[in-house]
Design a protein around this motif. Structure first.
Motif, PDB file in Angstrom:
ATOM      1  N   PRO A  36       0.812  -1.229   0.000  1.00  0.00           N
ATOM      2  CA  PRO A  36       0.000   0.000   0.000  1.00  0.00           C
ATOM      3  C   PRO A  36       0.837   1.268   0.000  1.00  0.00           C
ATOM      4  O   PRO A  36       0.384   2.302  -0.463  1.00  0.00           O
ATOM      5  N   GLY A  37       2.081   1.238   0.460  1.00  0.00           N
ATOM      6  CA  GLY A  37       2.874   2.462   0.530  1.00  0.00           C
ATOM      7  C   GLY A  37       3.680   2.685  -0.737  1.00  0.00           C
ATOM      8  O   GLY A  37       4.452   3.644  -0.826  1.00  0.00           O
ATOM      9  N   ARG A  38       3.548   1.909  -1.748  1.00  0.00           N
ATOM     10  CA  ARG A  38       4.394   2.057  -2.936  1.00  0.00           C
ATOM     11  C   ARG A  38       3.641   2.487  -4.129  1.00  0.00           C
ATOM     12  O   ARG A  38       2.666   2.296  -4.555  1.00  0.00           O
TER      13      ARG A  38
END
Length: 104
Positions: free
Chosen positions: A102-104
């Motif tokens: 989710p953070g990329r």
């Protein structure tokens, strides 16, 4: 000229690997022996039922004694195939199994 990439052999999982040849032969012999013992019991039962005057029982034993050799040969020649229904996927870089986090 394009070079063809050699295919690597597929991995064999321990749950789907075939048993050894000796184990396979031993299992087939055991099945055949059990079937032939049952046929012998049917044959002896047919004679005893006939001598005892149980006229409805000896034909059943006769059919068993006639049919069991065929069944025994078919069972002895049957091979066991182990398959758990799970196919291994190609693990190459072209087919990632997980998407980006989710953070990329």
């Amino acid at each position: 000229m394009a070079r063809e990439r050699s295919r690597e052999p597929e991995a064999v999982r321990i749950t789907s690997a075939a048993s050894s040849r000796n184990d396979d032969i031993r299992t087939r012999q055991r099945r055949y022996l059990i079937s032939m013992m049952l046929r012998t019991v049917c044959f002896i039962g047919m004679i005893l039922a006939s001598l005892a005057g149980i006229h409805w029982l000896w034909p059943i034993f006769l059919v068993g004694a006639i049919v069991l050799p065929y069944v025994a040969v078919v069972m002895a020649n049957a091979t066991t195939s182990r398959s758990d229904g799970f196919d291994l996927l190609d693990g190459g870089p072209a087919r990632p199994q997980l998407g980006p986090g989710p953070g990329r």
